[in-house]
Each structure stands twice: as C-alpha cells, then as structure tokens.
Design a protein around this motif. Sequence first.
Motif, PDB file in Angstrom:
ATOM      1  N   VAL A  14      33.499 -21.877  -0.030  1.00 35.87           N
ATOM      2  CA  VAL A  14      33.320 -20.435   0.143  1.00 35.87           C
ATOM      3  C   VAL A  14      34.700 -19.839   0.376  1.00 35.87           C
ATOM      4  CG1 VAL A  14      32.321 -18.618   1.579  1.00 35.87           C
ATOM      5  CG2 VAL A  14      30.976 -20.659   1.035  1.00 35.87           C
ATOM      6  N   TYR A  37      34.539  -8.383   4.263  1.00 41.10           N
ATOM      7  CA  TYR A  37      33.969  -9.643   3.803  1.00 41.10           C
ATOM      8  C   TYR A  37      34.495 -10.770   4.689  1.00 41.10           C
ATOM      9  CZ  TYR A  37      33.711 -13.987   1.167  1.00 41.10           C
ATOM     10  OH  TYR A  37      33.508 -15.296   0.806  1.00 41.10           O
ATOM     11  N   LEU A  59      25.200  -8.676   0.966  1.00 43.65           N
ATOM     12  CA  LEU A  59      25.479 -10.102   0.865  1.00 43.65           C
ATOM     13  C   LEU A  59      24.970 -10.797   2.123  1.00 43.65           C
ATOM     14  CD1 LEU A  59      26.888 -12.577  -0.451  1.00 43.65           C
ATOM     15  CD2 LEU A  59      28.965 -11.883   0.755  1.00 43.65           C
ATOM     16  N   PHE A  61      24.587 -14.822   3.715  1.00 43.95           N
ATOM     17  CA  PHE A  61      24.762 -16.267   3.639  1.00 43.95           C
ATOM     18  C   PHE A  61      23.501 -16.891   4.210  1.00 43.95           C
ATOM     19  CE2 PHE A  61      29.117 -14.835   3.419  1.00 43.95           C
ATOM     20  CZ  PHE A  61      29.674 -15.700   2.493  1.00 43.95           C
ATOM     21  N   MET A  81      24.685 -17.743  -1.232  1.00 43.59           N
ATOM     22  CA  MET A  81      25.197 -16.383  -1.067  1.00 43.59           C
ATOM     23  C   MET A  81      24.255 -15.481  -1.863  1.00 43.59           C
ATOM     24  SD  MET A  81      29.304 -17.045  -1.532  1.00 43.59           S
ATOM     25  CE  MET A  81      29.792 -15.352  -1.177  1.00 43.59           C
TER      26      MET A  81
END
Length: 134
Positions: A14, A37, A59, A61, A81
């Motif tokens: 990642v 981010y 987004l 995770f 993701m």
Amino acid sequence: MARVLTAYLTKADVPSRKALQGALDPLGFRVVVDDDYAPLKSKGYVPCALDGEDAGFDLRFQEVEAETRARFALGEDSVAMAFRWGGDPREELAALAVAVALAQQFGAVVEEPTGAALSVDELLAKARKAASSL
C-alpha cells in the motif's frame, strides 16, 4: 453503472501518498491526491484535484475475506481498498486513475462489482473513456 471498484494488495505494498502520486503523474490524467490520504488509515472522503477542481472519492481499507483471497490467490497479508464515487465524471476519473496506478506500480488486483478482475489495459481504457467525457 456501479460506481465502485475494489483493489487488493499486500499491506506492505500500500503506497504512501508520495509514492502513489509518483505513480499517478506519468499516467497523464492530472489527478492529485491530497495529503489527507493515509495508507491503511484513510476512511471516508479522500480529496483529490483534477485541474484544480474537486475530484475526490470515498476510500475504505478493509479486511479481505478468505473466499476472495482464494479466488484471486491473495496472501493472508492482503488488504482491500474499496473505492466509491458519485456521479461527477471527475470523481470517476480520479478513482480509476488511482486504481490504474495501484495495479500498474504496486501489483494490485482490481475487481469490478461483477467480481471480474480488470487488467491494467482495461483499467486504462476505462480511465481514458472517463477523461474523454470531461
């Protein structure tokens, strides 16, 4: 059309914001990911800019289910993701561009809502189509 994509990659792969931006820039889509981010931590709206205009997306995770790991031959250390975007074509382009960068530079497997994995070429074609609609 579903406005969802999921990218699977190992946690170690990642990318940081800087590495992600470094993979995005050569693609030529002019997408800039904001400093908000955070690898493995972002949860919700991630601001992005496309030619200085808002182009962010949601987004999350997430853990990868065992069935998905088996289907895509993913390791135990994989993470999902999950991308979602609204109806704005800039948001779609930003999400697709990030997915292309993840697949091309970080080895992500990117899945459509149908369950099919998309190749880098297929992702690039989708991103170019989204860019052409702007």
